[in-house]
Design a protein around this motif. Structure first.
Motif, PDB file in Angstrom:
ATOM      1  N   GLN C 242       0.835  -1.201   0.000  1.00 28.72           N
ATOM      2  CA  GLN C 242       0.000   0.000   0.000  1.00 28.72           C
ATOM      3  C   GLN C 242       0.872   1.255   0.000  1.00 28.72           C
ATOM      4  O   GLN C 242       0.568   2.232  -0.678  1.00 28.72           O
ATOM      5  N   TYR C 243       1.956   1.200   0.749  1.00 26.01           N
ATOM      6  CA  TYR C 243       2.819   2.366   0.866  1.00 26.01           C
ATOM      7  C   TYR C 243       3.446   2.727  -0.478  1.00 26.01           C
ATOM      8  O   TYR C 243       3.518   3.886  -0.871  1.00 26.01           O
ATOM      9  N   ILE C 244       3.908   1.712  -1.205  1.00 25.37           N
ATOM     10  CA  ILE C 244       4.765   2.009  -2.362  1.00 25.37           C
ATOM     11  C   ILE C 244       4.012   2.051  -3.686  1.00 25.37           C
ATOM     12  O   ILE C 244       4.485   2.634  -4.655  1.00 25.37           O
ATOM     13  N   SER C 245       2.819   1.445  -3.754  1.00 27.00           N
ATOM     14  CA  SER C 245       2.200   1.225  -5.071  1.00 27.00           C
ATOM     15  C   SER C 245       1.245   2.336  -5.498  1.00 27.00           C
ATOM     16  O   SER C 245       0.621   2.997  -4.667  1.00 27.00           O
ATOM     17  N   ASP C 246       1.135   2.485  -6.819  1.00 21.92           N
ATOM     18  CA  ASP C 246       0.090   3.324  -7.390  1.00 21.92           C
ATOM     19  C   ASP C 246      -1.130   2.472  -7.713  1.00 21.92           C
ATOM     20  O   ASP C 246      -2.248   2.855  -7.519  1.00 21.92           O
ATOM     21  N   ARG C 247      -0.835   1.305  -8.258  1.00 14.91           N
ATOM     22  CA  ARG C 247      -1.909   0.347  -8.528  1.00 14.91           C
ATOM     23  C   ARG C 247      -1.509  -0.982  -7.916  1.00 14.91           C
ATOM     24  O   ARG C 247      -0.324  -1.253  -7.693  1.00 14.91           O
ATOM     25  N   VAL C 248      -2.511  -1.822  -7.653  1.00 12.20           N
ATOM     26  CA  VAL C 248      -2.244  -3.101  -6.996  1.00 12.20           C
ATOM     27  C   VAL C 248      -2.901  -4.228  -7.772  1.00 12.20           C
ATOM     28  O   VAL C 248      -4.000  -4.074  -8.312  1.00 12.20           O
ATOM     29  N   LEU C 249      -2.187  -5.361  -7.858  1.00 12.82           N
ATOM     30  CA  LEU C 249      -2.723  -6.550  -8.506  1.00 12.82           C
ATOM     31  C   LEU C 249      -2.741  -7.650  -7.448  1.00 12.82           C
ATOM     32  O   LEU C 249      -1.733  -7.901  -6.797  1.00 12.82           O
ATOM     33  N   VAL C 250      -3.903  -8.281  -7.253  1.00  9.17           N
ATOM     34  CA  VAL C 250      -4.012  -9.345  -6.254  1.00  9.17           C
ATOM     35  C   VAL C 250      -4.027 -10.685  -6.975  1.00  9.17           C
ATOM     36  O   VAL C 250      -4.825 -10.895  -7.894  1.00  9.17           O
ATOM     37  N   MET C 251      -3.136 -11.575  -6.580  1.00  7.62           N
ATOM     38  CA  MET C 251      -3.069 -12.895  -7.219  1.00  7.62           C
ATOM     39  C   MET C 251      -3.543 -13.977  -6.263  1.00  7.62           C
ATOM     40  O   MET C 251      -3.299 -13.907  -5.065  1.00  7.62           O
ATOM     41  N   TYR C 252      -4.209 -14.972  -6.806  1.00 10.55           N
ATOM     42  CA  TYR C 252      -4.586 -16.136  -6.015  1.00 10.55           C
ATOM     43  C   TYR C 252      -4.423 -17.373  -6.888  1.00 10.55           C
ATOM     44  O   TYR C 252      -5.001 -17.453  -7.977  1.00 10.55           O
ATOM     45  N   LEU C 253      -3.616 -18.307  -6.462  1.00  8.72           N
ATOM     46  CA  LEU C 253      -3.377 -19.563  -7.187  1.00  8.72           C
ATOM     47  C   LEU C 253      -3.131 -19.356  -8.679  1.00  8.72           C
ATOM     48  O   LEU C 253      -3.766 -19.978  -9.520  1.00  8.72           O
ATOM     49  N   GLY C 254      -2.200 -18.476  -8.990  1.00  8.14           N
ATOM     50  CA  GLY C 254      -1.781 -18.347 -10.378  1.00  8.14           C
ATOM     51  C   GLY C 254      -2.639 -17.447 -11.232  1.00  8.14           C
ATOM     52  O   GLY C 254      -2.399 -17.322 -12.428  1.00  8.14           O
ATOM     53  N   GLN C 255      -3.675 -16.847 -10.654  1.00  8.75           N
ATOM     54  CA  GLN C 255      -4.546 -15.996 -11.456  1.00  8.75           C
ATOM     55  C   GLN C 255      -4.697 -14.613 -10.826  1.00  8.75           C
ATOM     56  O   GLN C 255      -4.546 -14.453  -9.618  1.00  8.75           O
ATOM     57  N   VAL C 256      -5.027 -13.652 -11.688  1.00  7.11           N
ATOM     58  CA  VAL C 256      -5.310 -12.314 -11.180  1.00  7.11           C
ATOM     59  C   VAL C 256      -6.767 -12.300 -10.723  1.00  7.11           C
ATOM     60  O   VAL C 256      -7.657 -12.655 -11.479  1.00  7.11           O
ATOM     61  N   VAL C 257      -7.006 -11.938  -9.440  1.00  2.50           N
ATOM     62  CA  VAL C 257      -8.395 -11.876  -9.003  1.00  2.50           C
ATOM     63  C   VAL C 257      -8.902 -10.440  -8.958  1.00  2.50           C
ATOM     64  O   VAL C 257     -10.097 -10.199  -9.047  1.00  2.50           O
TER      65      VAL C 257
END
Lengths: 318, 298, 357, 347
Positions: C242-257
């Motif tokens: 949260q501190y460093i990012s402009d955008r965030v991608l959340v991954m779960y078991l090899g996929q982007v959720v």
């Protein structure tokens, strides 16, 4: 686990084939005409032609190898030039004698080395450990053919309590380890043979157990309130697969590498047989013994590997 | 306040800085305090010097036999260590005999380290079918007990020092290859090698700068432990009549020819074995010391 | 380091002569990247399954931004980093760097990509060659690309100074003589040695103590401004992301959720997994303790993952539809915010579909 | 014997009401080697009441794990010099023999470790490893011990526990392994549980599960717990009391809310400031400069001085005094309690 075992058995087939190729190639490497080396010097020209045909020497080498392999698989390893008896008979009767002293040496070396190595690991850095380590270094540095001579000098020449050489009057056919009169012939060979594996297994056990004792879970075992004996039980159980591997290799080395000890004590085993074969340039006998011994070694390693999967739950059982 | 701080920080930085020292110099430093290893290193040096200067040191011609002075005990007249079954001076023969033993100990190991090391690094770094081809071939040679393989090769090739060395080299290649291969495979998976690949370096450059430096250590340690084995095996071959040809003095061969005389002069008969034992023990202990000095996570 | 400029601006105003595709062209586009590791078993080592480490992952990293990737162990984030660097071969998918496909006929070569995109590994004993002084480790990359020894040494010394290590004191040291934080600074200097435009930071601060982590995070922000960098920041630490990012991608078991602007995701996560992950964060205030865990169980094994939505086995809202059909990434109300959940897609057949959370 | 009955049947300890369960006075631990002496712990003093949770917070090398291992006498005796007093319940740890120690390890004091993968023996099943402890301390049969192991796995909420009894550690997921290790530690109902960063290696969603479980079990069983961590958030989640360690000393001690919300020591303050949390994006983090001191060299004065932004000349003269506040909180800093510290950042 059964999958793994089956796979391991399958994997040893190409190795066994490779071993047979090397054994076959040995004859080709030998200086001079292979036919000459197969025949007594006084063989007649008819014999030579007959043999050439029989052994397929007129055919290309790969075919020759296959023919040889086919004969070997059916138990025909040729005829000894010296005794004119089938090589397979000579080798197998000698092999049983070799087993007597190598199994004896194995039992002696393995038990002693395992106990001493574990003790040393538990007392790492203390006098016990130093003594065991020193003994192990001496064990692997001593030429065992010399040790045999020294033992003979002490026990046979000076003290006269044990026979110096041979296997006693009964010979190999009726040898029994349960009679002292016969067993005493095997004592010095067994002692001599046990020394090298003793040193090596002591070292392996020491380092393997010491390594396990360094693991985090030993802290946990101590935190559970377990005493030294219980902790050693865990350590030994963890070190066992590694020690087992080395033990298997050593057993194989004893069976296959008994040539020096058997020569010193004129013990009629495979090693002695080979040493005779070398002296008399009896190539079929030499080749046959090497093949049988190498195959024994491959088999021992296979068995040890399978044993190892049985004692180590970490190996995938899929 | 800030000046106190800056002063302190600077002070702390200077104090905390350890002496800059490379891996090999720190190994040498550790060895300097290992007196056992140093002592046996000196013994090896002495044996080497004796072998080199044997012609100057030996009181008698080692091959000159004399029927009159056969099997004399230790200290008999000028024969400090007695004579052998052909009346040759034992001391001279022992001094000369070290030459072949050292040769048999060092040459096969050096050759096998070179060949096995290259094969192992190749197999480990390239992986895939190259690895399979090399390592499965090695497995086959590995399927022979070392003594058996040595005897088999020199037994069929015939005796002689050269054939003995060829046999021993062939015996050692598989195990050295295995050590080099596993060390390479291990290093190859480490992050700094990945980083080197990520910077676009060629395979050759990575092997040269990042793999070799980290693989040489374990290979070298293992090779040093083989020297003693090689000496023992080499003498063993001579003992079986497969090594040095008589009348060249050689410890293994001497042991074999003196065997018939153990009832007459047991002490003299045991002497060549003592020489082999001391040499092999020294190499073993120095190898152990090296292993300890080099076995640091640094 | 001074704290004048904000650490990150969405699109940098500086002009970079290395720019080829223009300001609006994303620095890096990953399109349906896929990597399965086969599992072999049985007598003949037949393939009996596969670890779906990275499964059709698509995203873009904009110029000058920091894209954070979060996920738990086994979610494939490190595999993804190695795929992007071409350290392991991909099964399928495309990579476009600043408008140029990588490895294509018309595109840029792997060598060029690697010069422009570098990676910082997690600090561990293996991240630096133990047999090389750190200045040689830094100089190695430029040497490979043809710089002569003296210049490379000089560059290494400059970079060491830039990452806050005095070159005269630290350059000749070996890795074992440095602390974890110092080693990580060296790793960053090494990554910068080729003057890249983008850095992939794979758990780059995870192994560090908190006080050192703060120092390195400040350094990263500072370097980003100085060298006009784009970051792909991979971590399991939600606070740091949260501190460093402009955008965030959340991954779960090899996929982007879920993927979107950091504030959107942290303030209003749309995927139940993102929500659980965020609720698992620990507050610094003892008065705000978590009494009930937001989610139970461990992340499942990535070998043969669940059908349909991979999260359904741990999801409180799972329905039949979640097992039978795989949710696709779809836009949600705000801009640039995408989520792969049946609940967020109207008409998916989920009873809560279309409802606002 | 059912678990609850086992708890009930336990003889009540002869502890006076106000007496703390754990009492550590002036504990010092030095690691001695040929080249150097490393003063890992320098005069640590704290106490802990039964049923309380104390978190020791500190960065690597601060001496927090060493303190715990000293309390259990798990440090190698020939390389460590321990001085000071340690008492747990009725046992004077400092004076106890190794065999007496063995009797209370695992029964009255238990410990869980950071890495369950390496802290469990890989070649024994989970069931065996739990049963082994039970058999060691309660001298019961294997069948009874295995029955207890099953109950313990249920206690730590392991799903399908019958199957897990026969599983080896490598066959379990990280979270289950950690639960199994907790089961081993709780198998004899200890009075005191020592936890050495037990959640550091776990994923966020698993960590919170384990923390909640540990807190619940601690309260249900009424045991005291010393929990070592480097993560302030973990301390906020689980602790009653907090001790902050720096360079082998406790620099600040007090109730968790007091220490985390109103720190008195500059180091605690620095730790709070350098831990990123909430929305701090775009701001420079107030990181503590420099690195911890080398404990092989003697330190004069306050060891934090070189990194402290409030440092003055007096800090170098002598060890700072321990300043006690009315709320039981204390800090080893000459400025503590003087109210000159800036306000703590908002969580």
């Amino acid at each position: 686990m059964w999958y793994y075992a089956a796979r391991r058995v399958l994997m040893s087939i190409p190795i066994a084939l490779g071993v047979s190729v090397i054994c076959y190639a040995l004859v080709l490497l030998a200086p001079g005409d292979p036919i000459q080396s197969l025949l007594p010097p006084d063989a007649s020209p008819e014999d030579i032609v007959y043999l050439k045909k029989l052994y397929g020497f007129d055919k290309p080498i790969p075919i020759q190898y296959l023919l040889w392999l086919q004969r070997a698989l059916s138990g025909d390893l040729g005829i000894s030039l010296q005794t004119n008896r089938p090589v397979i008979v000579e080798v197998f009767s000698a092999l049983s004698n070799t087993f007597v002293i190598s199994v004896g040496a194995v039992l002696l070396a393995f038990t002693l080395a395992f106990i001493l190595g574990t003790l040393a690991a538990y007392h790492l850095g203390k006098p016990t450990d130093r003594a065991v380590t020193a003994a192990a270094v001496v064990g692997v540095s001593i030429p065992n053919y010399w040790l045999g001579i020294v033992l003979v000098i002490i026990f046979a020449v000076k003290l006269g309590v044990l026979p110096a050489t041979g296997m006693g009057s009964q010979g190999s056919a009726h040898f029994s380890i349960f009679e002292w009169a016969q067993l005493k012939y095997a004592v010095l060979p067994i002692l001599t043979m046990a020394l090298v594996p003793l040193g090596i297994i002591m070292r392996t056990t020491r380092s393997a157990v010491a390594e396990v004792l360094n693991n985090d879970f030993v802290q946990m075992l101590r935190a559970k309130g377990l005493g030294p004996l219980a902790i050693l039980r865990h350590a030994v159980r963890n070190a066992l697969p590694q020690v087992l591997t080395v033990m298997g290799l050593q057993l194989g080395y004893l069976v296959g590498g008994s040539i020096l000890v058997e020569t010193i004590f004129t013990w009629p085993g495979t090693g002695f047989l080979m040493s005779k074969a070398i002296l008399t340039r009896d190539v079929p006998l030499l080749q046959g013994s090497i093949l049988v011994l190498a195959m024994t070694f491959v088999t021992i390693n296979l068995v040890v590997d399978l044993l190892q999967t049985a004692v180590d739950p970490r190996i995938k059982r899929a | 306040m800030t000046d106190v701080n800056a002063l302190l920080a600077d002070f702390a930085e200077k104090e905390a800085s350890p002496p800059v020292r490379g891996y090999w110099s720190s190994v040498a430093n550790r060895l300097r305090y290992d007196y056992v290893t140093l002592f046996f290193l000196a013994v090896i040096l002495l044996i080497v010097l004796i072998s080199v200067f044997a012609p100057l040191l030996a009181p008698f011609d080692p091959t000159k036999s004399s029927m009159a002075y056969r099997m004399k005990p230790v200290g008999f007249r000028n024969f400090v260590l007695g004579t052998d079954e052909l009346g040759r001076d034992m001391l001279s023969r022992l001094l000369w005999g070290g030459r072949t033993s050292l040769l048999m100990g060092l040459v096969p190991v050096a050759l096998a380290t070179f060949i096995g090391g290259i094969l192992g690094v190749l197999a480990g770094f390239l992986g895939g079918w190259v690895n399979t081809a090399i390592m499965r071939t090695m497995d086959i040679f590995y399927a022979f007990p070392s003594v058996l393989l040595a005897v088999a090769i020199s037994g069929t090739l015939g005796g002689g020092t050269k054939n003995g060395m060829v046999a021993l080299t062939l015996v050692f290649i598989p195990s050295l290859c295995r050590v080099a291969e596993s060390a390479t495979t291990q290093v190859r998976g480490l992050d700094f090698v990945e980083a080197a690949r990520a910077s676009g370096a060629s395979t050759l450059s990575i092997v040269q700068h990042h793999i070799l430096g980290n693989v040489l250590g374990p290979v070298f340690i293992f090779a040093s432990s083989l020297i003693s084995v090689s000496i023992l095996l080499g003498s063993g071959l001579s003992f079986l009549g497969l090594g040095v040809e008589p009348p060249t003095p050689d410890w293994g061969l001497m042991l074999s020819t003196l065997r018939s005389a153990i009832y007459v002069q047991p002490l003299v008969c045991a002497l060549p074995g003592v020489a082999i034992f001391i040499t092999s023990l020294s190499f073993n202990l120095v190898s152990d010391g090296l292993r300890q000095a080099m076995d640091v996570k640094a | 380091m001074n704290a004048t400029a904000p650490a990150s601006a969405a699109i940098t105003e500086q002009i970079d002569e290395r720019d080829r595709g223009g300001k609006r062209q994303p620095m890096l586009i990953a399109d349906k990247l896929k990597k399965y590791f086969p599992i072999r078993s049985g007598v003949l080592q037949r393939q009996v399954g596969e670890v779906k480490a990275v499964d059709e992952v698509s995203f873009a990293v904009l110029k000058g931004e920091t894209l954070g990737i979060v996920g738990e162990s086994g979610c494939g984030k490190s595999t993804l980093a190695r795929l992007l660097m071409h350290l392991i071969p991909k099964d399928s998918g495309d990579l476009i760097f600043d408008g140029d496909p990588v490895g294509g006929v018309r595109g840029i070569t792997l060598r060029e990509l690697r010069r422009n995109m570098q990676m910082v590994f997690q600090d561990s004993y293996s991240s630096l060659n133990p047999r090389l002084p750190v200045q040689d480790s830094i100089a190695y990359g430029p040497r490979v690309h043809g710089m002569d020894y003296k210049d490379a040494r000089k560059l290494a010394a400059d970079l060491l100074d830039k990452v806050g290590l005095r070159a005269a004191m630290f350059g000749a040291r070996y890795p074992h003589e440095l602390s974890g934080g110092q080693k990580q600074r060296v790793n960053i200097a090494r990554a910068l040695a080729l003057n890249p435009r983008m850095l992939i930071l794979d758990e780059a601060v995870s192994a560090l103590d908190k006080s050192v982590e703060a120092q390195v995070l400040n350094l990263l922000a500072h370097l980003k401004r100085e060298f006009n960098l784009t970051y792909l920041f991979i971590s399991h630490d939600l606070n740091v992301v949260q501190y460093i990012s402009d955008r965030v991608l959340v991954m779960y078991l090899g996929q982007v959720v879920e993927i979107g602007p950091v504030d959107d995701i942290y303030n209003a996560p749309r995927h139940p997994y993102s929500r659980a992950l965020l609720e698992s964060r620990l507050s610094m205030d003892p008065a705000q303790r978590v009494i009930e865990p937001p989610i139970s169980g461990d992340p499942p094994n990535p070998i043969n993952p669940p059908s349909g939505c991979r999260f359904r086995t741990r999801c409180a809202f799972a329905e039949d539809i979640c097992a039978s059909s795989t949710p696709l990434l779809g836009a949600v109300s705000t801009q640039n915010h995408f989520v792969a959940c049946h609940m967020a897609s109207a008409g998916s057949g989920h009873s809560k579909a279309g409802l606002a959370h | 014997m059912p678990l609850d009955a086992a708890v009930m049947e336990r003889p009540v300890k002869a502890t006076v009401k106000a007496q703390p369960l754990v009492d550590v006075r002036d504990l010092s631990v030095k690691f001695v080697s040929r080249e150097s002496t490393n003063s890992a712990v320098n005069g640590v003093t704290f106490d802990l009441m039964a049923g309380e949770v104390l978190c020791i917070i500190g960065e690597s090398g601060s001496g927090k794990s060493v303190t715990m291992r000293a309390l259990m006498k798990l440090l190698p005796p020939n390389r460590t010099k321990i001085s000071g007093h340690m008492r747990v319940g009725a046992h004077d740890i400092t004076k106890m023999s190794e065999s007496d120690m063995r009797a209370i390890r695992g029964s009255q004091i238990s410990m869980i470790f950071q890495e369950p993968m390496t802290a469990l023996d890989p070649v024994y099943t989970i069931g065996d490893q739990i049963a082994e402890t039970v058999m060691r301390h309660e001298h019961c049969s294997r069948a009874e011990a295995t029955a207890r192991a099953l109950e313990l796995l249920q206690l730590v909420r392991v799903p399908s526990p019958e199957r897990r009894l026969k599983a080896y550690p490598h066959e379990l997921s990280g979270g289950l392994r950690q639960r199994a290790m907790i089961a081993v530690a709780l198998s004899c109902k200890p009075d005191l549980l020592l936890a050495d960063e037990p959640t550091t290696a776990l994923d966020a969603t698993v960590q919170i599960q384990v923390l909640v479980l540990l807190r619940k079990l601690q309260q249900e069983l009424g045991m005291a717990m010393i929990f070592v961590t480097h993560d302030l958030g973990v301390a906020a989640q689980i602790a009653d009391k907090v001790a902050v360690m720096y360079a082998g000393r406790i620099v600040e001690y007090g109730r968790v809310s007091d220490v985390l919300m109103h720190p008195q020591h500059p180091y605690t303050l620095g730790m709070l400031a350098s831990t990123v949390h909430g929305n701090m994006r775009g701001q420079e983090i107030e990181a503590i400069p420099g690195s911890p001191p080398d404990l092989r060299r003697p330190i004069q004065g306050c060891s934090f001085t070189p990194r402290c932004k409030f440092a003055v000349k007096d800090c170098l003269q002598a060890s700072p005094p321990v300043v006690q506040l009315d709320n039981g909180q204390y800090a080893a800093c000459i400025r503590a309690g003087k109210g000159a510290m800036p306000a703590a950042p908002q969580a």
